[in-house]
Write a protein that holds these residues in place. Sequence first.
Motif, PDB file in Angstrom:
ATOM      1  N   ILE A  46      22.429  25.681 -10.396  1.00  0.00           N
ATOM      2  CA  ILE A  46      21.945  24.454  -9.751  1.00  0.00           C
ATOM      3  C   ILE A  46      23.461  24.130  -9.266  1.00  0.00           C
ATOM      4  O   ILE A  46      23.504  23.697  -7.993  1.00  0.00           O
ATOM      5  N   ILE A  47      24.380  23.908 -10.065  1.00  0.00           N
ATOM      6  CA  ILE A  47      25.735  23.442  -9.725  1.00  0.00           C
ATOM      7  C   ILE A  47      26.262  24.440  -8.627  1.00  0.00           C
ATOM      8  O   ILE A  47      26.924  24.019  -7.709  1.00  0.00           O
ATOM      9  N   GLY A  48      25.964  25.280  -8.851  1.00  0.00           N
ATOM     10  CA  GLY A  48      26.605  26.689  -7.974  1.00  0.00           C
ATOM     11  C   GLY A  48      25.826  26.465  -6.509  1.00  0.00           C
ATOM     12  O   GLY A  48      26.452  26.779  -5.422  1.00  0.00           O
ATOM     13  N   THR A  49      24.629  26.328  -6.472  1.00  0.00           N
ATOM     14  CA  THR A  49      23.925  26.098  -5.196  1.00  0.00           C
ATOM     15  C   THR A  49      24.178  24.801  -4.550  1.00  0.00           C
ATOM     16  O   THR A  49      24.544  25.014  -3.373  1.00  0.00           O
ATOM     17  N   LEU A  50      24.705  23.819  -5.249  1.00  0.00           N
ATOM     18  CA  LEU A  50      25.045  22.483  -4.717  1.00  0.00           C
ATOM     19  C   LEU A  50      26.447  22.836  -3.665  1.00  0.00           C
ATOM     20  O   LEU A  50      26.539  22.429  -2.841  1.00  0.00           O
ATOM     21  N   LEU A  51      27.116  23.646  -4.830  1.00  0.00           N
ATOM     22  CA  LEU A  51      28.497  23.972  -4.007  1.00  0.00           C
ATOM     23  C   LEU A  51      28.464  24.770  -2.802  1.00  0.00           C
ATOM     24  O   LEU A  51      29.394  24.648  -1.857  1.00  0.00           O
ATOM     25  N   GLU A  52      27.503  25.522  -2.871  1.00  0.00           N
ATOM     26  CA  GLU A  52      27.251  26.636  -1.659  1.00  0.00           C
ATOM     27  C   GLU A  52      26.843  25.580  -0.352  1.00  0.00           C
ATOM     28  O   GLU A  52      27.416  26.076   0.686  1.00  0.00           O
ATOM     29  N   VAL A  53      26.085  24.516  -0.710  1.00  0.00           N
ATOM     30  CA  VAL A  53      25.716  23.628   0.591  1.00  0.00           C
ATOM     31  C   VAL A  53      26.931  22.892   0.851  1.00  0.00           C
ATOM     32  O   VAL A  53      27.194  22.786   2.142  1.00  0.00           O
ATOM     33  N   LEU A  54      27.906  22.322  -0.145  1.00  0.00           N
ATOM     34  CA  LEU A  54      28.912  21.816   0.118  1.00  0.00           C
ATOM     35  C   LEU A  54      30.013  22.459   0.791  1.00  0.00           C
ATOM     36  O   LEU A  54      30.569  21.859   1.779  1.00  0.00           O
ATOM     37  N   THR A  91      17.975  33.723   9.064  1.00  0.00           N
ATOM     38  CA  THR A  91      18.334  32.437   8.869  1.00  0.00           C
ATOM     39  C   THR A  91      17.624  31.465   8.276  1.00  0.00           C
ATOM     40  O   THR A  91      17.482  30.197   8.616  1.00  0.00           O
ATOM     41  N   LEU A  92      16.493  31.971   7.622  1.00  0.00           N
ATOM     42  CA  LEU A  92      15.382  31.060   7.007  1.00  0.00           C
ATOM     43  C   LEU A  92      15.838  30.016   6.210  1.00  0.00           C
ATOM     44  O   LEU A  92      15.309  28.838   6.164  1.00  0.00           O
ATOM     45  N   LEU A  93      17.149  30.188   5.569  1.00  0.00           N
ATOM     46  CA  LEU A  93      17.601  29.188   4.555  1.00  0.00           C
ATOM     47  C   LEU A  93      18.331  28.157   5.031  1.00  0.00           C
ATOM     48  O   LEU A  93      18.812  27.280   4.633  1.00  0.00           O
ATOM     49  N   ASN A  94      18.507  28.447   6.499  1.00  0.00           N
ATOM     50  CA  ASN A  94      19.497  27.283   7.183  1.00  0.00           C
ATOM     51  C   ASN A  94      19.002  25.960   7.150  1.00  0.00           C
ATOM     52  O   ASN A  94      19.549  24.891   7.310  1.00  0.00           O
ATOM     53  N   GLY A  95      17.598  25.858   7.207  1.00  0.00           N
ATOM     54  CA  GLY A  95      16.738  24.664   7.272  1.00  0.00           C
ATOM     55  C   GLY A  95      17.075  24.042   6.153  1.00  0.00           C
ATOM     56  O   GLY A  95      17.749  22.702   6.050  1.00  0.00           O
ATOM     57  N   PRO A  96      16.702  24.506   4.825  1.00  0.00           N
ATOM     58  CA  PRO A  96      16.959  23.823   3.609  1.00  0.00           C
ATOM     59  C   PRO A  96      18.162  23.573   3.446  1.00  0.00           C
ATOM     60  O   PRO A  96      18.629  22.400   3.110  1.00  0.00           O
ATOM     61  N   ARG A  97      19.165  24.303   4.040  1.00  0.00           N
ATOM     62  CA  ARG A  97      20.586  24.135   3.710  1.00  0.00           C
ATOM     63  C   ARG A  97      21.114  22.824   4.530  1.00  0.00           C
ATOM     64  O   ARG A  97      21.700  21.866   3.872  1.00  0.00           O
ATOM     65  N   ASN A  98      20.451  22.650   5.740  1.00  0.00           N
ATOM     66  CA  ASN A  98      20.759  21.501   6.398  1.00  0.00           C
ATOM     67  C   ASN A  98      20.358  20.321   5.826  1.00  0.00           C
ATOM     68  O   ASN A  98      21.138  19.175   5.743  1.00  0.00           O
ATOM     69  N   ILE A  99      19.086  20.399   5.275  1.00  0.00           N
ATOM     70  CA  ILE A  99      18.480  18.866   4.741  1.00  0.00           C
ATOM     71  C   ILE A  99      19.031  18.797   3.361  1.00  0.00           C
ATOM     72  O   ILE A  99      19.722  17.616   3.209  1.00  0.00           O
ATOM     73  N   LEU A 100      19.739  19.745   2.416  1.00  0.00           N
ATOM     74  CA  LEU A 100      20.364  19.455   1.412  1.00  0.00           C
ATOM     75  C   LEU A 100      21.953  18.926   1.613  1.00  0.00           C
ATOM     76  O   LEU A 100      22.297  18.027   1.042  1.00  0.00           O
ATOM     77  N   SER A 101      22.351  19.435   2.785  1.00  0.00           N
ATOM     78  CA  SER A 101      23.691  18.851   3.141  1.00  0.00           C
ATOM     79  C   SER A 101      23.778  17.484   3.927  1.00  0.00           C
ATOM     80  O   SER A 101      24.749  16.560   3.464  1.00  0.00           O
ATOM     81  N   VAL A 102      22.547  17.230   4.356  1.00  0.00           N
ATOM     82  CA  VAL A 102      22.580  15.631   4.545  1.00  0.00           C
ATOM     83  C   VAL A 102      22.575  14.994   3.400  1.00  0.00           C
ATOM     84  O   VAL A 102      22.980  13.878   3.421  1.00  0.00           O
ATOM     85  N   ALA A 103      21.588  15.448   2.445  1.00  0.00           N
ATOM     86  CA  ALA A 103      21.345  14.706   1.207  1.00  0.00           C
ATOM     87  C   ALA A 103      22.664  14.754   0.451  1.00  0.00           C
ATOM     88  O   ALA A 103      22.911  13.622  -0.391  1.00  0.00           O
ATOM     89  N   LEU A 104      23.631  15.777   0.485  1.00  0.00           N
ATOM     90  CA  LEU A 104      24.792  15.545  -0.416  1.00  0.00           C
ATOM     91  C   LEU A 104      26.113  15.061   0.430  1.00  0.00           C
ATOM     92  O   LEU A 104      27.069  15.245  -0.166  1.00  0.00           O
ATOM     93  N   SER A 105      25.861  14.685   1.669  1.00  0.00           N
ATOM     94  CA  SER A 105      26.884  14.359   2.565  1.00  0.00           C
ATOM     95  C   SER A 105      27.540  13.074   1.700  1.00  0.00           C
ATOM     96  O   SER A 105      28.772  12.905   2.084  1.00  0.00           O
ATOM     97  N   PRO A 106      26.979  12.058   1.027  1.00  0.00           N
ATOM     98  CA  PRO A 106      27.577  10.950   0.386  1.00  0.00           C
ATOM     99  C   PRO A 106      28.581  11.757  -0.558  1.00  0.00           C
ATOM    100  O   PRO A 106      29.734  11.334  -0.807  1.00  0.00           O
TER     101      PRO A 106
END
Lengths: 288, 169
Positions: free
Chosen positions: B68-76, A32-47
Amino acid sequence: MANPFRKNSGWSQFASVFVISVVMMIIDSRTTLLNGPRNILSVALSPIQSLASIPSAIGRYFTSSLSAEPDLQISYDNLRNEYFKLKSESLLLRTLQDENRDLRALLAASERLKEKITLAELLDVNLDRDNHRVSVGLGISDGVYIGQAVIDDQGVIGQVTEVMPFSSIIVLITDPGHALPVQVERNGLRTVVHGTGSVSLLRVPFLNQNSDIVVGDVLISSGMGGRFPNGYPVATVTDVKVVEDEAFIRVTADPIAKLDRSNHVLLLSRQAQTDAERRVEELIAEPN
Amino acid sequence: MSSMPSSGRSSVGSLAFAVSVSAFIALVLTVVQLPNWLFYFWPDWIAIVVAYWALVAPRRVGPFIGFIIGTLLEVLFVRKFGVLGLGLATVAFIVNSTSQQLRALSIWQQMISIGVFIAIFKLLTGWLSGLVAGFTITPEYWYSIFGTVLIWPFAYILLEELRRAMRIR
């Protein structure tokens, strides 16, 4: 001169991206190491996410909240009627519950666990074709846990797959990777329903030709596997097709829950109940 | 990212802007609510966008941008990391390395090639998400290839308009 160089750089770029992806896949599927970066990115991408959901939100607004007064009156009347009907049924239910408890006591069977129900509001709906997820506004701080069953007022919606501090992600029963143990309400025939990726289609595989299942049968959760409590409606059978040369019949079903229409869902928790029971047991044990 | 011999002075900035705008529109189109009959045939918009830019700007839009685009999509979309990134990087890479031939093809031949690339993309991502996330490939999974192939000429024309409006060479 430029061409081989370009090809070369393309290859090296692809090779490095390939290695990075494979490493990420392995890390993300094993730990679950990547969950932290994922959460940070998802906050950044929420707009971006909220911007992207505007068009479908507008569509929903026009279909749902722009209704005329007569319609509102009708729906109010319907709700009122339903309320009285349910109220009278619940009167009957109490006596049935008592009777059931007495009967179970006579049989020395364990009492059915009562699930604690929490109301949650949908934050976001992501109905990507291969991935049916919704997120709700309850998280770790509200005691949500992974594997919790989610229903609405009609039937089973899905289960919690990821819990973040203030929100959690629910996978719907129609997700192509989701399977749910059910039984036919009419005769208790046990089977499994698989999601297909379409919001109104579930598949019921592995039923052989002499299985007793007909169009209109209601499938309820069977409680096998321990995730979903038994007895909640899941789907109605819409099509039963027998193909001569195939070992199994093709059965499709339509989810009963309003998967793409409800704004609120209910989280069923058993853990809270067992915790409470443990506390009660402790209280009982203490005086001795 | 390195110096480009024959291309004009068009800034990397406007290209980046155009790519992000088209990727964003593709994202909106991906999550839009659909009637049932259209659902499975709905094109893979993101793959179309990546394929287009890899075709018209092979020196600047390559596997890395796809990743890069794929990774952003994976987050979204809350997917497992790496699958879509690798899939889109593969699309970009294949289109990159065949871009000269692709541009010489007629529209029909181009549609068929895009269909083959999308099929490779779907096979790869479907198989990988089966490995890491327990995804099962249903027969309906493949239908979107047809949608993508059919929409390709129109998407191509619209993206050409965008590219011309942004003065990207």
